[in-house]
Design an enzyme around this catalytic site. Structure first.
Site: not given
Ligand code: NOJ
Length: 492
Positions: A209, A398
């Site tokens: 990200e 994710e």
């Molecule tokens: C994306 C992130 O990569 C992760 O670290 C985070 O916990 C989740 N989103 C949920 O916010």
């Protein structure tokens, strides 16, 4: 009855449709694809391709704890969480899920889901406590043991090299990602790690990200290192992160065993046509290319788009032609984190290439305020990536949701809101794979509740509930749901 086989209700419906100028056959087609349509795979529209890879995901800082053990150096998050007012519940991740000591137990949790893959991240300051220089052998040993444990349990390890826990030493020395020296240090670390794990790890993600780490770390200051930089510097930071990605891709190639695959894991800005017309779809595609211009687009095209540079104007990052070549080093797959619709898009009437629609104040969201519900994001996210850049291999790195989970008197967690969310998103994932989009796997965020950055432990994303006082892990109902999805390889 002269229309044999048609009920009165059906006839009334046809009359209403024809008043609207819709023929019965068109209306039917819109609702129910013909049996030969591609989304009827083996008679089950909710099924996934045979070798589809189901997994879960976590990250080092959010679960490991043991921040002072075995020679680990300080990360920017260790520093940040101890500053007053940064974390909503005043917590830290000093202990978090104590995964560093409990990793064997946690691997069993993955196994019990029937998941065949696990995405974890490696803490750079465990491997290089000072960011570079002398490595700390004990740091990498931990990941080596974790990898062995996963493989012994039939789970394929997918490693992320950077999930935001930058060595504090690099922040102090160079200002972290404000300097291209950090991008170079990242490549050295990437090469070192790859040389030692690619005998067992075949898929490596560079940076998790970029969009969030840049915006929240250097724009709003909500994430470490907590800076509020002017736009020009934010753009420069993003450029350095992109450069770090490209240099790391080259380092993985140089040091990895044959067959090691590498790519990014980005929270792609998902642009959804508000109504699926050809003009809106085209507008959404153009929007996706432009709104991802600072990272995915430059990685995949080797240039910043004209619109991006024009919009940035004097705030555009400084870069060289060589930088662009490095950033766009060929990758093997694109990983995307998909949580929500970022934009609903329509074709513009004023000659602009697209129009972004505002979100109504009543637009629904999950427990995290930012987590808008829009399951079709799971279709359009990968579809734009595949179509815009002809990408042949995509991972959903994710997807998941927070929920205000409660352990009830019977000791169970009935997170039906999470199941609702997942079922809907997975249905759109099934639409995507049934249309032949090259999605190879899906990593549910997260295996277990963990440290949710500035939200501390208040937002729970896990399939397993964690009691942070006792470290007890309890499967939620969503764990049973996901197990069933995996077992049947279909949305259930
Ligand atoms: C994306 C992130 O990569 C992760 O670290 C985070 O916990 C989740 N989103 C949920 O916010």
């Amino acid at each position: 009855m002269f229309f044999k086989g048609f009920s009165r209700r059906r006839l009334a419906k046809i009359a209403a449709w024809s008043a609207l100028g819709i023929s019965a056959s068109t209306a039917g087609a819109a609702r129910q694809p013909a049996a030969s349509a591609p989304n009827f795979r083996g008679g089950n529209p909710a099924a996934f391709p045979k070798d589809f890879l189901w997994g879960t995901a976590t990250s080092s800082y959010q679960i490991e704890g043991a921040v002072n053990e075995d020679g680990r150096g300080l990360s920017i998050w260790d520093r940040f969480v101890h500053l007053p007012g940064k974390i909503i519940d005043r917590s830290t991740a000093d202990v978090a899920n104590d995964h560093y000591h409990r990793y064997k137990e946690d691997v069993q949790l993955i196994r019990e889901l029937g998941a065949k893959a696990y995405r974890f991240s490696i803490a750079w300051p465990r491997v290089f406590p000072e960011g570079g220089g002398t490595p700390n052998a004990k740091g990498l040993d931990f990941y080596s043991r974790l990898i062995d444990e996963l493989l012994a349990n039939g789970i394929e390890p997918f490693a992320t090299l950077y999930h935001w826990d930058l060595p504090q030493a690099l922040q102090d020395r160079y200002g972290g990602w404000r300097s291209r020296d950090t991008a170079k240090a990242f490549a050295d670390y990437a090469g070192y790690v790859t040389a030692r794990i690619s005998d067992r790890v075949k898929h490596i993600f560079t940076i998790n990200e970029c969009a969030r780490l840049v915006q929240a770390g250097f724009g709003t200051g909500l994430d470490a290192p907590g800076l509020n930089l002017p736009q020009k510097e934010i753009n420069q930071v993003r450029h350095h992160v992109a450069l770090g990605h490209g240099l790391a891709v080259q380092a993985v190639r140089a040091h990895g065993r044959a067959g090691t695959k590498v790519g990014p894991a980005e929270n792609v800005e998902v642009c959804i046509p508000a109504i699926e017309t050809p003009a809106n779809i085209r507008a959404a595609e153009i929007a996706a290319r432009e709104l991802n211009a600072g990272y995915l687009t430059v990685i995949l095209e080797g240039k910043y788009t004209e619109a991006f540079l024009a919009y940035a104007g004097a705030n555009a990052p400084s870069f060289t032609a060589d930088d662009l070549k490095t950033i766009s080093s060929p990758i093997d797959f694109v990983g995307i984190n998909v949580y929500m619709p970022n934009q609903y898009v329509v074709a513009a009437e004023d000659g602009s290439p697209f129009r972004l629609l505002p979100f109504a104040p009543t637009y629904p969201h999950m427990d995290s305020n930012w987590l808008r519900i829009g399951p079709e994001a799971m279709y359009w996210g990968p579809r734009h990536v595949a179509k815009l850049w002809n990408v042949q291999s995509i991972y959903i790195t994710e997807n998941g949701t927070s929920a205000a989970d409660q352990v009830t008197a019977d000791g169970k967690v009935y997170d039906i809101d999470r199941i609702m969310y997942l079922r809907n998103y997975l249905s759109h994932l099934a639409r995507a794979t049934s249309e032949g989009l090259p999605i190879k796997g899906y990593f549910l965020w997260s295996l277990m509740d963990n440290f949710e950055w500035s939200d501390g432990y208040e937002k729970r994303f896990g399939l397993y509930h964690v009691n942070f006082e006792t470290q007890r892990r309890t499967p939620k109902l969503s764990a049973s749901f996901y197990r069933e999805v995996i077992k049947r390889n279909a949305v259930v």
